[in-house]
Design an enzyme around this catalytic site. Sequence first.
Site, mmCIF file in Angstrom:
data_model
loop_
_atom_site.group_PDB
_atom_site.id
_atom_site.type_symbol
_atom_site.label_atom_id
_atom_site.label_comp_id
_atom_site.label_asym_id
_atom_site.label_seq_id
_atom_site.Cartn_x
_atom_site.Cartn_y
_atom_site.Cartn_z
ATOM 1 C CB SER A 22 68.764 35.919 27.420
ATOM 2 O OG SER A 22 67.636 35.747 26.553
ATOM 3 C CB SER A 53 67.802 33.516 24.251
ATOM 4 O OG SER A 53 68.794 34.488 24.087
ATOM 5 C CE LYS A 65 64.655 35.567 28.492
ATOM 6 N NZ LYS A 65 65.094 35.335 27.091
#
Length: 424
Positions: free
Chosen positions: A142, A166, A73
């Site tokens: 996210s 997330s 990420k």
Amino acid sequence: MTRIPTALEALRRIADGSMTCEALARACLERIVEREPAVQAWQHLEPDAALDTARRIDRAGTGPLKGLPIGVKDIIDTADMPTSYGSPIYAGHRPARDAACVALARHAGALILGKTVTTEFAYFQPGKTHNPHEYGRTPGGSSSGSAAAVADGMVLLALGTQTAGSVIRPASYCGCVGYKPTHGLIDRTGVRPFADSLDTVGVFARTVEDAALFASVLAGRPGLRIENRSVRPRIGLSRTHEWDAAEPATAAVLEEAVKRLRASGLEIREVVLPECWRGLFEAQKTIMAYEGARACAPEMLTSPDRLSAKLREILQIGAAIAPDDYDGAKSLAAEARAGMADALDGLDVLLTPSAPGEAPQGMEATGDPVFNRVWTLLGGPCVNVPGLTGPSGMPIGVQVVGRIGDDQRTLAAAAAIARVLSVR
């Protein structure tokens, strides 16, 4: 196209010589070439460099993750790839060193395939990623790129983070396993902070066993690996204080999961959460906003015009929260954590919703973390178990929640639940 194996399957094949690390990396890259124009899960890729690294691992690599391609990420620092934190402010930013979780993955033989799309500073402003099952729907956030990439077979494993929902929410929307460990189990050094009391490094995989392997390496806890497949967990069904937010699809999926689990002989009983927990949802929002305003103060003070309206709004709200209100929210959370063992008395895990329903239509938002905020605040382990679908054929997961620090039992229970739910 070569079928992309699970992580444990790939490790077995690499060990017995029936697959090379280069062949595995090439298969993932071929899948990305095929699917990335529609899914857009990746922020940064260097295919030639990845293949060079795979060949080097084939020649001399070792470790428990030998040759496994992973996605990272883009709020997690990588020394050899840009890390932009989902913000134009940091376009092209090159960290000086890897985050601890990336360094440990590399040391264990993993191949960092690329950086996956994140929302802005891991808050709610969507990135470019689409849901791999239906492009007009959000993948969640996210950790949108990590969830979509794993669910679509572009990569075997991926790193994400959770501050509200997330990891669990995008895993539910995209149809893969998402594991949010106990807070702090995986070191956060080198991960862009938003709310230090809540931020948790998690992982995505196609199976619970793969997620457990990955996390065991990153946390230095071999005991997390799932060796015993005869576990029969005692399960509590918790509709939570936020049940009014559940769409009919989630209610139906939870009932179907319970039906299948009971039919398999597993013990399930209804659990009513303590009444004093009703305030935890708002407490999480207070803590997240208050700490986020301080973590993002440098950008808010110097470049507010380069932040999204969504992010500016929460930062302004957080800056206006009185310290006494923040302290009160922290105290409420601490009291609830102390009573969590009592809430699970006689049980191994709770079964709860992962998300309100199927992934919402449209790309303007990432969905609601209503069923994740409280569990993130409490800090215990959570696992999204996929396998069921809603009325539109989109994935809907169920969330397995364990006691703080009881990750081994939680993962083993999630794996047992997944074995039941994956049987058609």
